[in-house]
Design a protein around this motif. Structure first.
Motif, PDB file in Angstrom:
ATOM      1  N   MET A   1       0.836  -1.201   0.000  1.00 12.51           N
ATOM      2  CA  MET A   1       0.000   0.000   0.000  1.00 12.51           C
ATOM      3  C   MET A   1       0.879   1.262   0.000  1.00 12.51           C
ATOM      4  SD  MET A   1      -0.788   2.497   2.365  1.00 12.51           S
ATOM      5  CE  MET A   1      -0.669   1.889   4.031  1.00 12.51           C
ATOM      6  N   ARG A   2       1.946   1.243   0.805  1.00 15.69           N
ATOM      7  CA  ARG A   2       2.840   2.412   0.856  1.00 15.69           C
ATOM      8  C   ARG A   2       3.491   2.657  -0.505  1.00 15.69           C
ATOM      9  NH1 ARG A   2       4.019   4.567   5.917  1.00 15.69           N
ATOM     10  NH2 ARG A   2       5.694   5.750   4.956  1.00 15.69           N
ATOM     11  N   GLU A   3       3.973   1.554  -1.095  1.00 20.52           N
ATOM     12  CA  GLU A   3       4.633   1.688  -2.413  1.00 20.52           C
ATOM     13  C   GLU A   3       3.682   2.245  -3.451  1.00 20.52           C
ATOM     14  OE1 GLU A   3       6.489  -1.920  -3.840  1.00 20.52           O
ATOM     15  OE2 GLU A   3       7.678  -1.956  -1.995  1.00 20.52           O
TER      16      GLU A   3
ATOM     17  N   PHE B   1      -0.664   5.705  18.882  1.00 18.75           N
ATOM     18  CA  PHE B   1      -0.567   4.533  19.766  1.00 18.75           C
ATOM     19  C   PHE B   1       0.310   3.453  19.142  1.00 18.75           C
ATOM     20  CE2 PHE B   1      -4.563   6.695  20.273  1.00 18.75           C
ATOM     21  CZ  PHE B   1      -4.678   6.847  21.646  1.00 18.75           C
ATOM     22  N   ARG B   2       1.007   2.727  20.009  1.00 17.59           N
ATOM     23  CA  ARG B   2       1.804   1.587  19.574  1.00 17.59           C
ATOM     24  C   ARG B   2       1.572   0.440  20.548  1.00 17.59           C
ATOM     25  NH1 ARG B   2       2.110   4.232  15.604  1.00 17.59           N
ATOM     26  NH2 ARG B   2       3.920   4.751  14.349  1.00 17.59           N
ATOM     27  N   ARG B   3       1.796  -0.797  20.032  1.00 15.81           N
ATOM     28  CA  ARG B   3       1.770  -1.968  20.918  1.00 15.81           C
ATOM     29  C   ARG B   3       3.085  -2.711  20.743  1.00 15.81           C
ATOM     30  NH1 ARG B   3      -1.875  -4.371  23.862  1.00 15.81           N
ATOM     31  NH2 ARG B   3      -3.650  -3.244  23.046  1.00 15.81           N
TER      32      ARG B   3
ATOM     33  N   LEU C   1       7.336  16.018  14.291  1.00 14.70           N
ATOM     34  CA  LEU C   1       6.769  14.666  14.202  1.00 14.70           C
ATOM     35  C   LEU C   1       5.260  14.659  13.913  1.00 14.70           C
ATOM     36  CD1 LEU C   1       8.686  13.215  17.299  1.00 14.70           C
ATOM     37  CD2 LEU C   1       9.282  12.937  14.877  1.00 14.70           C
ATOM     38  N   ALA C   2       4.738  15.788  13.425  1.00 17.76           N
ATOM     39  CA  ALA C   2       3.277  15.898  13.254  1.00 17.76           C
ATOM     40  C   ALA C   2       2.709  14.888  12.261  1.00 17.76           C
ATOM     41  CB  ALA C   2       2.910  17.310  12.812  1.00 17.76           C
ATOM     42  N   LEU C   3       3.530  14.430  11.317  1.00 16.20           N
ATOM     43  CA  LEU C   3       3.039  13.441  10.347  1.00 16.20           C
ATOM     44  C   LEU C   3       3.689  12.084  10.592  1.00 16.20           C
ATOM     45  CD1 LEU C   3       3.064  15.758   7.189  1.00 16.20           C
ATOM     46  CD2 LEU C   3       1.123  15.204   8.653  1.00 16.20           C
TER      47      LEU C   3
ATOM     48  N   PRO D   1       8.905   3.886   9.644  1.00 17.91           N
ATOM     49  CA  PRO D   1       8.234   3.023   8.665  1.00 17.91           C
ATOM     50  C   PRO D   1       6.731   3.249   8.525  1.00 17.91           C
ATOM     51  CG  PRO D   1       8.956   1.761  10.594  1.00 17.91           C
ATOM     52  CD  PRO D   1       9.555   3.119  10.729  1.00 17.91           C
ATOM     53  N   HIS D   2       6.087   3.899   9.501  1.00 17.63           N
ATOM     54  CA  HIS D   2       4.632   4.123   9.390  1.00 17.63           C
ATOM     55  C   HIS D   2       4.277   5.601   9.269  1.00 17.63           C
ATOM     56  CE1 HIS D   2       3.784  -0.068   9.947  1.00 17.63           C
ATOM     57  NE2 HIS D   2       4.640  -0.077  10.950  1.00 17.63           N
ATOM     58  N   SER D   3       5.246   6.416   8.860  1.00 15.72           N
ATOM     59  CA  SER D   3       4.962   7.851   8.741  1.00 15.72           C
ATOM     60  C   SER D   3       3.863   8.075   7.707  1.00 15.72           C
ATOM     61  CB  SER D   3       6.225   8.582   8.304  1.00 15.72           C
ATOM     62  OG  SER D   3       6.577   8.129   7.014  1.00 15.72           O
ATOM     63  N   CYS D   4       3.249   9.234   7.731  1.00 15.88           N
ATOM     64  CA  CYS D   4       2.123   9.519   6.829  1.00 15.88           C
ATOM     65  C   CYS D   4       2.578   9.424   5.378  1.00 15.88           C
ATOM     66  CB  CYS D   4       1.545  10.903   7.106  1.00 15.88           C
ATOM     67  SG  CYS D   4       0.172  11.257   6.004  1.00 15.88           S
ATOM     68  N   VAL D   5       1.923   8.551   4.666  1.00 18.59           N
ATOM     69  CA  VAL D   5       2.314   8.315   3.279  1.00 18.59           C
ATOM     70  C   VAL D   5       1.772   9.438   2.375  1.00 18.59           C
ATOM     71  CG1 VAL D   5       0.417   6.811   2.584  1.00 18.59           C
ATOM     72  CG2 VAL D   5       2.703   6.302   1.798  1.00 18.59           C
ATOM     73  N   GLY D   6       0.857  10.220   2.909  1.00 16.15           N
ATOM     74  CA  GLY D   6       0.315  11.359   2.148  1.00 16.15           C
ATOM     75  C   GLY D   6       1.053  12.660   2.430  1.00 16.15           C
TER      76      GLY D   6
ATOM     77  N   LEU E   1       1.697  15.205  -0.377  1.00 15.21           N
ATOM     78  CA  LEU E   1       0.437  15.800  -0.838  1.00 15.21           C
ATOM     79  C   LEU E   1      -0.043  16.874   0.152  1.00 15.21           C
ATOM     80  CD1 LEU E   1      -2.106  15.821  -2.623  1.00 15.21           C
ATOM     81  CD2 LEU E   1      -2.859  13.730  -1.493  1.00 15.21           C
ATOM     82  N   ILE E   2       0.078  16.572   1.433  1.00 16.35           N
ATOM     83  CA  ILE E   2      -0.339  17.536   2.465  1.00 16.35           C
ATOM     84  C   ILE E   2       0.499  18.811   2.364  1.00 16.35           C
ATOM     85  CG2 ILE E   2      -0.420  17.946   4.960  1.00 16.35           C
ATOM     86  CD1 ILE E   2      -0.715  14.896   5.259  1.00 16.35           C
ATOM     87  N   ARG E   3       1.815  18.621   2.221  1.00 24.74           N
ATOM     88  CA  ARG E   3       2.701  19.797   2.145  1.00 24.74           C
ATOM     89  C   ARG E   3       2.377  20.617   0.897  1.00 24.74           C
ATOM     90  NH1 ARG E   3       6.602  16.129   4.656  1.00 24.74           N
ATOM     91  NH2 ARG E   3       7.167  17.074   6.649  1.00 24.74           N
TER      92      ARG E   3
HETATM   93  C1  HEM Z   1      -4.679  15.869   6.010  1.00 23.37           C
HETATM   94  C2  HEM Z   1      -3.970  15.697   7.033  1.00 23.37           C
HETATM   95  C3  HEM Z   1      -3.276  14.434   7.460  1.00 23.37           C
HETATM   96  C4  HEM Z   1      -2.704  14.252   8.671  1.00 23.37           C
HETATM   97  C5  HEM Z   1      -2.673  15.262   9.822  1.00 23.37           C
HETATM   98  C6  HEM Z   1      -2.123  12.930   8.673  1.00 23.37           C
HETATM   99  C7  HEM Z   1      -1.400  12.397   9.731  1.00 23.37           C
HETATM  100  C8  HEM Z   1      -0.840  11.135   9.746  1.00 23.37           C
HETATM  101  C9  HEM Z   1      -0.010  10.610  10.818  1.00 23.37           C
HETATM  102  C10 HEM Z   1       0.392  11.363  12.068  1.00 23.37           C
HETATM  103  C11 HEM Z   1       0.321   9.341  10.500  1.00 23.37           C
HETATM  104  C12 HEM Z   1       1.208   8.389  11.317  1.00 23.37           C
HETATM  105  C13 HEM Z   1       0.390   7.336  12.022  1.00 23.37           C
HETATM  106  C14 HEM Z   1       1.215   6.465  12.963  1.00 23.37           C
HETATM  107  O1  HEM Z   1       2.443   6.587  13.036  1.00 23.37           O
HETATM  108  O2  HEM Z   1       0.595   5.666  13.675  1.00 23.37           O
HETATM  109  C15 HEM Z   1      -0.312   9.045   9.250  1.00 23.37           C
HETATM  110  C16 HEM Z   1      -0.251   7.818   8.615  1.00 23.37           C
HETATM  111  C17 HEM Z   1      -0.846   7.567   7.396  1.00 23.37           C
HETATM  112  N1  HEM Z   1      -1.415   8.491   6.546  1.00 23.37           N
HETATM  113 FE1  HEM Z   1      -1.767  10.441   6.946  1.00 23.37          FE
HETATM  114  N2  HEM Z   1      -2.370  12.315   7.477  1.00 23.37           N
HETATM  115  C18 HEM Z   1      -3.067  13.196   6.688  1.00 23.37           C
HETATM  116  C19 HEM Z   1      -3.455  12.992   5.376  1.00 23.37           C
HETATM  117  C20 HEM Z   1      -3.254  11.844   4.663  1.00 23.37           C
HETATM  118  C21 HEM Z   1      -3.611  11.641   3.279  1.00 23.37           C
HETATM  119  C22 HEM Z   1      -4.191  12.698   2.327  1.00 23.37           C
HETATM  120  C23 HEM Z   1      -3.342  10.359   2.976  1.00 23.37           C
HETATM  121  C24 HEM Z   1      -3.541   9.705   1.640  1.00 23.37           C
HETATM  122  C25 HEM Z   1      -2.575   9.162   0.990  1.00 23.37           C
HETATM  123  C26 HEM Z   1      -2.790   9.731   4.180  1.00 23.37           C
HETATM  124  C27 HEM Z   1      -2.416   8.403   4.293  1.00 23.37           C
HETATM  125  C28 HEM Z   1      -1.848   7.846   5.421  1.00 23.37           C
HETATM  126  C29 HEM Z   1      -1.575   6.413   5.565  1.00 23.37           C
HETATM  127  C30 HEM Z   1      -1.934   5.321   4.550  1.00 23.37           C
HETATM  128  C31 HEM Z   1      -0.935   6.240   6.809  1.00 23.37           C
HETATM  129  C32 HEM Z   1      -0.488   4.911   7.441  1.00 23.37           C
HETATM  130  C33 HEM Z   1       0.935   4.619   7.037  1.00 23.37           C
HETATM  131  C34 HEM Z   1       1.481   3.334   7.633  1.00 23.37           C
HETATM  132  O3  HEM Z   1       0.977   2.824   8.637  1.00 23.37           O
HETATM  133  O4  HEM Z   1       2.464   2.829   7.071  1.00 23.37           O
HETATM  134  N3  HEM Z   1      -2.753  10.681   5.169  1.00 23.37           N
HETATM  135  N4  HEM Z   1      -0.992  10.160   8.781  1.00 23.37           N
END
Ligand code: HEM
Length: 369
Positions: A77-79, A242-244, A292-294, A298-303, A306-308
Motif C-alpha cells: 500500500m505504501r509503495e 498509539f503503539r503496541r 513529528l506531526a506526520l 516506517p509508518h509515517s504519513c504516506v500522504g 500531498l499535504i505539504r
Molecule cells: C490531512 C492531514 C493528514 C494528517 C494530519 C495525517 C497524519 C498522519 C499521521 C500522524 C500518520 C502516522 C500514524 C502512525 O504513526 O501511527 C499518518 C499515517 C498515514 N497516513 Fe496520513 N495524514 C493526513 C493525510 C493523509 C492523506 C491525504 C493520505 C492519503 C494518501 C494519508 C495516508 C496515510 C496512511 C496510509 C498512513 C499509514 C501509514 C502506515 O501505517 O504505514 N494521510 N498520517
C-alpha cells in the motif's frame, strides 16, 4: 508530577491544546494506570518509538497486533501510494487546483469580517479532494457531508456513537470512489476534504496569533514552505498516536513488555526544548528539521508530500494578497483527543496599503515622541 489530562480515561492533555495558557509539558517516560499504557513525550523517546521495529501501530482501544501478512499488505500500500504521489502528479494536481484557489482568494473581502475556514480553506480543500480522487466537484459537495461523520470519529476516537456513525458513513462512501490506489479513494477524500482544512485551521490560527510572522510571509512569500513546516511543529493536528509492543523492549529507560500499549504525545514531543531551541516560539525562519506531526519511520504519513503541497498552495496566495489578518471573535474549537482545531476563524483581512499606512503611522508616532 504528570501533566494534567482533560479526562482521566482519555489520552488528551490540557497543555497540548493550541490555545492553552501553559505550553505542552515534556516528561520522562512513565506508566499511566488509568490509561493502562506507557506514555512518552520526549522527542527522543517518541522518535525511537516511531523507528522501532518491535512497536506496531494500533488504535486507542484495539487489542489487535499485525501479522506478517498485514505488514506485507501495508508495504505494498505504501509503495502504490508513493508511486501515485510522484512529483509530476503533484504538480499536475496543483496546476488544476490553483485557478480555483486564486478565484477564492480574490473573492475574500478586504476590511470586513470573513470566516477563513468556511470561505477559503474548506472549498479549496474540497476541490483538491475531488481532483485527487477523480470525482466531479458536485459529487464531492454531496459526499462532504457524509465524510463529516468519519472525520468526527477520527477527531474523538473514544466516542462509541461517533464510531458507529463513522462505520455507516464509510460503507456509504466506499462504493463512490473507483480510481487510484486505495489510500486515495474514500479515506483520501476524508483526509483532504475534512482533515486538511482542520490542519490549515491550526496553522492559520498560529499565524494569526503571531502577526509579525504573517507580515513576514507577505513580504517574503518564499518563506511559506518553511512556515508550513513550522506550523506542523508548533500547531500540528494529531495529538497522540498509539503503539503496541510485539516484544519486550527498553524504551526511554522503561521496561516495556510484549503486549504493552504505548501512547506517543506528538504535540509535546514537538515542543521539546532538548530538540528545538525556544520551542514555544512560532518562528517561520526556523531551520531545525524533525517535527513529528506526520509521524516518522516506517509508518509515517504516506500522504505527507500531498499535504505539504496542498498547505503551501492554499496558504501562499492568502498571505501574498493580504498583509495582515486580525481575529475578530473568540475562537471555539471542535474535536477531541484525536484532533482539535478551530470551528471557524472569523478574521479581518487587510492588504498592503493598510500595512504601509500602519508603518507610516508608526514612523509619525516615533518622530512625535
Ligand atoms: C490531512 C492531514 C493528514 C494528517 C494530519 C495525517 C497524519 C498522519 C499521521 C500522524 C500518520 C502516522 C500514524 C502512525 O504513526 O501511527 C499518518 C499515517 C498515514 N497516513 Fe496520513 N495524514 C493526513 C493525510 C493523509 C492523506 C491525504 C493520505 C492519503 C494518501 C494519508 C495516508 C496515510 C496512511 C496510509 C498512513 C499509514 C501509514 C502506515 O501505517 O504505514 N494521510 N498520517
Amino acid at each position: 508530577m504528570h501533566a494534567r489530562r482533560e479526562e482521566a480515561s482519555r489520552p488528551a492533555w490540557d497543555s497540548d491544546q493550541l490555545d492553552s495558557p501553559i505550553p505542552p509539558e515534556v516528561e520522562a517516560a512513565y506508566f499511566d494506570e488509568a490509561l493502562d499504557s506507557w506514555v512518552l513525550s520526549r522527542h527522543e523517546d517518541v522518535l525511537a518509538a516511531f523507528r522501532s521495529s518491535t512497536l506496531a501501530p494500533t488504535g486507542p482501544r484495539s487489542e489487535k497486533t499485525s501479522t506478517p501478512e498485514d505488514e506485507g499488505a501495508l508495504l505494498k500500500m505504501r509503495e502504490e501510494t508513493l508511486d501515485a504521489l510522484s512529483p509530476t502528479q503533484l504538480r499536475a494536481w496543483r496546476e488544476r487546483l490553483m485557478p480555483f484557489v486564486h478565484t477564492l482568494v480574490q473573492d475574500l473581502p478586504e476590511g470586513q469580517g470573513v470566516d477563513l475556514l468556511a470561505e477559503y480553506a474548506r472549498p479549496a480543500c474540497l476541490a483538491l479532494a475531488a481532483i485527487v480522487t477523480g470525482i466531479e466537484l458536485g459529487e464531492a459537495e454531496r459526499l462532504q457531508d457524509v465524510a463529516q461523520a468519519v472525520s468526527a470519529a477520527a477527531a474523538e476516537p473514544y466516542d462509541p456513537i461517533l464510531r458507529s456513525e463513522a462505520k455507516l458513513a464509510n460503507a456509504q462512501l466506499r462504493p463512490c470512489f473507483h480510481a487510484g490506489p486505495e489510500t486515495l479513494r474514500d479515506s483520501g477524500f476524508v483526509a483532504l476534504s475534512h482533515t486538511m482544512p482542520r490542519l490549515l485551521g491550526n496553522a492559520w490560527y498560529a499565524l494569526l496569533q503571531h502577526p509579525q510572522e504573517w507580515s513576514l510571509l507577505h513580504l517574503q512569500p518564499d518563506l511559506v514552505e518553511q512556515a508550513i513546516e513550522e506550523s506542523l511543529r508548533y500547531a500540528g493536528l494529531t495529538r497522540v498516536l498509539f503503539r503496541r509492543a510485539t516484544e519486550d523492549i527498553d524504551l526511554g529507560g522503561c521496561p516495556v513488555r510484549r503486549g504493552d500499549r504505548i501512547v506517543l504525545r506528538i504535540i509535546a514531543a514537538n515542543r521539546d526544548p532538548e530538540r528545538f531551541a525556544h520551542p514555544n516560539l512560532f518562528d517561520s525562519s526556523r531551520r531545525e528539521a524533525g517535527q513529528l506531526a506526520l509521524g516518522a519511520g516506517p509508518h509515517s504519513c504516506v500522504g505527507a508530500s500531498l499535504i505539504r503541497m496542498a498547505a503551501i498552495a492554499i496558504t501562499r496566495p492568502l498571505v501574498e494578497r493580504f498583509a495582515m489578518g486580525t481575529v475578530m471573535e473568540a475562537v471555539s474549537w471542535h474535536g477531541g483527543s484525536g484532533f482539535r482545531s478551530p470551528v471557524s476563524l472569523r478574521v479581518l483581512l487587510q492588504g498592503s496599503s493598510h500595512q504601509e499606512q500602519r508603518a507610516f503611522e508608526g514612523v509619525v508616532t516615533t518622530i512625535r515622541e
